[in-house]
Design an enzyme around this catalytic site. Sequence first.
Site, mmCIF file in Angstrom:
data_model
loop_
_atom_site.group_PDB
_atom_site.id
_atom_site.type_symbol
_atom_site.label_atom_id
_atom_site.label_comp_id
_atom_site.label_asym_id
_atom_site.label_seq_id
_atom_site.Cartn_x
_atom_site.Cartn_y
_atom_site.Cartn_z
ATOM 1 N N LYS A 16 1.308 -0.918 -0.121
ATOM 2 C CA LYS A 16 0.125 0.381 0.297
ATOM 3 C C LYS A 16 1.034 1.660 0.449
ATOM 4 O O LYS A 16 2.132 1.621 0.288
ATOM 5 C CB LYS A 16 -1.159 -0.281 0.939
ATOM 6 N N TYR A 51 14.741 29.993 9.453
ATOM 7 C CA TYR A 51 13.616 30.558 9.806
ATOM 8 C C TYR A 51 13.412 30.908 11.737
ATOM 9 O O TYR A 51 14.450 29.600 11.958
ATOM 10 C CB TYR A 51 12.366 29.921 9.308
HETATM 11 C C1 LIG Z 1 -0.108 -2.087 6.855
HETATM 12 C C2 LIG Z 1 -0.972 -3.055 7.310
HETATM 13 C C3 LIG Z 1 -0.022 -4.143 6.821
HETATM 14 C C4 LIG Z 1 1.516 -4.608 6.671
HETATM 15 O O1 LIG Z 1 1.862 -3.505 8.308
HETATM 16 P P1 LIG Z 1 3.691 -3.641 7.904
HETATM 17 O O2 LIG Z 1 3.585 -3.089 9.533
HETATM 18 O O3 LIG Z 1 3.831 -2.560 7.822
HETATM 19 O O4 LIG Z 1 4.397 -4.654 7.983
HETATM 20 C C5 LIG Z 1 -0.446 -5.757 7.320
HETATM 21 N N1 LIG Z 1 -1.969 -5.840 7.025
HETATM 22 C C6 LIG Z 1 -2.724 -4.326 7.681
HETATM 23 C C7 LIG Z 1 -4.083 -5.061 7.601
HETATM 24 C C8 LIG Z 1 -1.788 -3.820 7.234
HETATM 25 O O5 LIG Z 1 -3.205 -2.554 7.525
#
Ligand SMILES: *Cc1c(COP(=O)(O)O)cnc(C)c1O
Length: 377
Positions: free
Chosen positions: A48, A269
């Site tokens: 993702k 800044y």
């Molecule tokens: C993002 C996600 C993962 C992967 O998680 P990591 O901690 O990056 O390994 C797996 N399952 C679900 C449901 C997620 O939302």
Amino acid sequence: MGVNAQAAGGILTIDLGAVAENYRTLAGMMAESATVEHPAPLCAAAVKADAYGLGVEHVGPVLEKAGCRHFFVAHLSEGVALRPYLSPEMNIFVLHGPPPGTAAEFLAHDLIPVLNSMEQVAQWQALARRQERTLPAVLQVDSGMARFGFTAQEVDRLARDATLLEGIRTVLVMSHLACADTPENPANRHQLETFRALAAKLPAAPRSLAASSGLFLGPDWRFDLGRPGAALYGVNPTPGGPNPMQDVIRLQANVIQTRDVPVGQAVGYGGMFVAKRPTRVALLGVGYGDGFLRSASGRGTAILPLRPEVKLPLIGRVSMDSLAVDVTDLGEMPLAAGEAFDLIGPHNPLEMAAEAAGTIGYELLVDLGGRYLREWR
Ligand SMILES: *Cc1c(COP(=O)(O)O)cnc(C)c1O
């Protein structure tokens, strides 16, 4: 560094070999935990958010080549974007399930929804009925995180009334852990037991509970399918301990100019940094507009690869497009414009940079994004 790297403020190098290696490490852990109940555990990949900012069009095919067959994205749009980069037989699961009115899109792009609510079940079932065939889906149960998935009451309803899942072929039952990065937390064991109990009431199918850190809680948490994301990309799944994964990214920022700053002069800044000694400052072309968080102001470290033993502090506020580094400790060493400093590299790993910014490797990784020249090796 070539002209392209100079045209951007910096370069994000992504080591695809390390991603493949990390995949094989985790797939090996899954394979080792085979039991009579879970005879052939496999390792999926969470890709993702554009593979956590590293470019899903590169990362997806590399994972497929390393043996991955199951890919998880969050949104329908991410599944649609990923599909052309994988072989047709690869499984793409969409964690958020079908938003209202989108079920047909899943079929068009050969995506499998994770069904999280009774509405999503009804929508998927309605499509199956219209299509006059059985459609595959993942069922997610909430085992104690109160994020996505069926409550215990909803699982009971599904168990009592078989018609609710008619036309739906359950290909996986999954849940997600809230506290896997703190192994001593009793919530992990509690979620494990809740998951077992809830999954037992649903149609028989392979099971999946653990993401990156969950895999390291032990074989009990691994079931039939692991779902790591972050660990594939070099984030330490065992925070506080040594990182069992290979580093994947290197972030280099180019010098735009250097300047000598007298005692008492404020830099950047808000005048947050004031020189207490004659200070040589290098201005680098990376800032929070590149996802290098402003909260790293005055806290992060830059490294000149030629002199890795010298930790160079970031000074003053991180600007949108630049940040300042105190390079006084490099002495008389000449520093040309275009010279590259590591903001994340072998001597200042992702975890350190994230900690300096008051966050975790995950957030820094996905924030880095595409403003750099991204180079895949
Ligand atoms: C993002 C996600 C993962 C992967 O998680 P990591 O901690 O990056 O390994 C797996 N399952 C679900 C449901 C997620 O939302």
